[in-house]
Design a protein around this motif. Structure first.
Motif, PDB file in Angstrom:
ATOM      1  N   VAL A 196       0.864  -1.192   0.000  1.00 37.91           N
ATOM      2  CA  VAL A 196       0.000   0.000   0.000  1.00 37.91           C
ATOM      3  C   VAL A 196       0.901   1.243   0.000  1.00 37.91           C
ATOM      4  O   VAL A 196       1.122   1.868   1.050  1.00 37.91           O
ATOM      5  N   PRO A 197       1.420   1.615  -1.208  1.00 40.54           N
ATOM      6  CA  PRO A 197       2.384   2.731  -1.271  1.00 40.54           C
ATOM      7  C   PRO A 197       1.817   4.049  -0.727  1.00 40.54           C
ATOM      8  O   PRO A 197       2.591   4.912  -0.311  1.00 40.54           O
ATOM      9  N   ALA A 198       0.494   4.198  -0.703  1.00 44.59           N
ATOM     10  CA  ALA A 198      -0.094   5.430  -0.146  1.00 44.59           C
ATOM     11  C   ALA A 198       0.312   5.609   1.317  1.00 44.59           C
ATOM     12  O   ALA A 198       0.311   6.728   1.838  1.00 44.59           O
ATOM     13  N   MET A 199       0.670   4.516   1.973  1.00 44.30           N
ATOM     14  CA  MET A 199       1.082   4.602   3.375  1.00 44.30           C
ATOM     15  C   MET A 199       2.438   5.292   3.542  1.00 44.30           C
ATOM     16  O   MET A 199       2.761   5.763   4.633  1.00 44.30           O
ATOM     17  N   GLU A 200       3.254   5.339   2.468  1.00 47.70           N
ATOM     18  CA  GLU A 200       4.488   6.144   2.510  1.00 47.70           C
ATOM     19  C   GLU A 200       4.123   7.587   2.852  1.00 47.70           C
ATOM     20  O   GLU A 200       4.784   8.253   3.629  1.00 47.70           O
ATOM     21  N   ARG A 201       3.050   8.046   2.190  1.00 49.58           N
ATOM     22  CA  ARG A 201       2.599   9.415   2.381  1.00 49.58           C
ATOM     23  C   ARG A 201       2.102   9.628   3.825  1.00 49.58           C
ATOM     24  O   ARG A 201       2.427  10.618   4.460  1.00 49.58           O
ATOM     25  N   PHE A 256      12.066  20.881 -10.420  1.00 46.14           N
ATOM     26  CA  PHE A 256      11.245  21.520  -9.394  1.00 46.14           C
ATOM     27  C   PHE A 256      12.047  22.402  -8.421  1.00 46.14           C
ATOM     28  O   PHE A 256      11.482  23.112  -7.613  1.00 46.14           O
ATOM     29  N   PHE A 257      13.372  22.311  -8.498  1.00 47.21           N
ATOM     30  CA  PHE A 257      14.203  23.067  -7.562  1.00 47.21           C
ATOM     31  C   PHE A 257      14.689  24.393  -8.158  1.00 47.21           C
ATOM     32  O   PHE A 257      14.962  24.473  -9.351  1.00 47.21           O
ATOM     33  N   ASP A 269       4.443  19.572  -3.664  1.00 51.87           N
ATOM     34  CA  ASP A 269       3.191  18.833  -3.876  1.00 51.87           C
ATOM     35  C   ASP A 269       3.171  18.195  -5.269  1.00 51.87           C
ATOM     36  O   ASP A 269       2.801  17.028  -5.415  1.00 51.87           O
ATOM     37  N   GLU A 270       3.572  18.975  -6.286  1.00 51.51           N
ATOM     38  CA  GLU A 270       3.546  18.452  -7.652  1.00 51.51           C
ATOM     39  C   GLU A 270       4.618  17.373  -7.857  1.00 51.51           C
ATOM     40  O   GLU A 270       4.372  16.359  -8.501  1.00 51.51           O
ATOM     41  N   PRO A 307       6.227   9.676  -7.225  1.00 46.71           N
ATOM     42  CA  PRO A 307       5.779   9.187  -5.913  1.00 46.71           C
ATOM     43  C   PRO A 307       6.915   8.575  -5.075  1.00 46.71           C
ATOM     44  O   PRO A 307       6.802   8.533  -3.845  1.00 46.71           O
ATOM     45  N   ALA A 308       7.988   8.119  -5.715  1.00 45.83           N
ATOM     46  CA  ALA A 308       9.107   7.559  -4.948  1.00 45.83           C
ATOM     47  C   ALA A 308       9.680   8.604  -3.993  1.00 45.83           C
ATOM     48  O   ALA A 308      10.308   8.264  -2.984  1.00 45.83           O
ATOM     49  N   MET A 309       9.438   9.890  -4.304  1.00 46.77           N
ATOM     50  CA  MET A 309       9.954  10.940  -3.433  1.00 46.77           C
ATOM     51  C   MET A 309       9.217  11.016  -2.092  1.00 46.77           C
ATOM     52  O   MET A 309       9.728  11.575  -1.123  1.00 46.77           O
ATOM     53  N   GLU A 310       7.991  10.461  -2.035  1.00 46.98           N
ATOM     54  CA  GLU A 310       7.307  10.329  -0.738  1.00 46.98           C
ATOM     55  C   GLU A 310       8.191   9.540   0.207  1.00 46.98           C
ATOM     56  O   GLU A 310       8.322   9.857   1.385  1.00 46.98           O
ATOM     57  N   ARG A 311       8.781   8.470  -0.328  1.00 48.83           N
ATOM     58  CA  ARG A 311       9.639   7.605   0.468  1.00 48.83           C
ATOM     59  C   ARG A 311      10.886   8.361   0.906  1.00 48.83           C
ATOM     60  O   ARG A 311      11.296   8.284   2.062  1.00 48.83           O
ATOM     61  N   TYR A 312      11.496   9.104  -0.037  1.00 48.07           N
ATOM     62  CA  TYR A 312      12.684   9.900   0.309  1.00 48.07           C
ATOM     63  C   TYR A 312      12.378  10.859   1.466  1.00 48.07           C
ATOM     64  O   TYR A 312      13.101  10.885   2.457  1.00 48.07           O
TER      65      TYR A 312
END
Lengths: 197, 197
Positions: free
Chosen positions: A123-128, B31-32, B117-118, B124-129
């Motif tokens: 559930v990758p949304a859980m990363e968020r 984005f930076f 946000d964008e 989405p891998a950046m959520e993990r970062y």
């Protein structure tokens, strides 16, 4: 305890931050292990590895360290809807420098490290969710640290009870003094002064 | 500054924690916003909203508060490869209680709130970062807070220079004293004692 009630608070905490499908919620639940603790019972002992992060469904937990002189220092309280863990030990696998125990009888949901890793894959949304959670904890901790450097004992106490009115009623005064890094006598004097105003 | 050099440290910080494709890395970079600061120049002023998180490519930044008596309290230093921001203001849009300035001439990469946000939607891998980043900051801050409650001034200082040997050479002593929440005279005495051993 009924399963629905147990998971309700956790799922609403998650849903405040991310949108999960019904299936994702079911997957999520499957990774958590319910656990009950009696008042004063330890969840984690100093020098053990902390293998979980714990979500508080009911009750109050605290984490604390014991210094060379045997004095306890409260690191964190966790009431209903809060998470508690030794993040350092949980992430690194190193032995913990904390103890975690229950200040009231408690019901918890534990997420182990392997369960968390698999949950994040499924559930990758859980990363968020965890990113936002960590971010909010970071903000709260940073404000507390700034407070510890620049606030008076009275300001520290009034900030605490403004933010968490529940704590003043449910947690013994000497625990609160330890959390604020002040002497119990100082806290007692401050409380008297506040009441007499 | 050459674009490649500017982004190299950021991309290697990201690649330590998550695997990005070549395309994702290019998207990320877009984005930076690069920014230069001169020594003593402010990046954020108290009561402004903090619209960004800043990655330090070169130089040293610090965040600090000023209390009612006009005393500065250092909240954080950030050297090359570190992030700095007022997370609370960045996340809530409330005015900041911090100032952020440069202790040396600095090169930064700024990520604004809409850009973040964008970026999180597109990569989405950046959520993990960011989850791992927040988690690590949380661990470091928690250890510092425990230190501030239970360590002596000397222990606080030796822990700091063990963890960040660079800081002792590059940051003025009175700034370090402020970060540790001790008097400059106390720090000076500790340093003399340590050298004479």
């Amino acid at each position: 305890m009924k399963e629905d009630t147990t998971f309700q608070l956790l799922l609403s905490s998650i849903n405040e931050k991310v949108r999960l499908t019904e299936t994702e919620m079911q997957v999520c639940k499957s990774f958590f292990t319910p656990k009950k603790l009696l008042k004063k019972q330890l969840l984690l002992q100093h020098q053990e590895v902390c293998h979980f992060i714990a979500f508080v469904v009911q009750g109050i937990l605290r984490s604390y360290t014991v210094d060379a002189k045997g004095n306890e220092h409260v690191v964190q309280f966790a009431l209903e809807g809060w998470w508690i863990s030794d993040n350092y030990s949980f992430l690194t696998g190193e032995p913990s420098t904390y103890n975690i125990d229950a200040l009231e009888d408690a019901e918890l949901l534990l997420l182990s490290r392997p369960a968390m890793d698999e949950l994040l894959l499924k559930v990758p949304a859980m990363e968020r969710y965890f990113r936002i959670l960590m971010q909010n904890s970071l903000v709260a901790l940073q404000r507390r640290l700034v407070g510890s450097l620049s606030y008076t004992a009275e300001e520290k106490y009034t900030n605490l009870i403004r933010t968490y009115p529940d704590i003043a009623q449910r947690v013994p005064q000497h625990q609160i003094a330890s959390y604020l890094g002040i002497k119990p006598e100082t806290l007692s004097r401050i409380r008297k002064q506040l009441t007499s105003r």
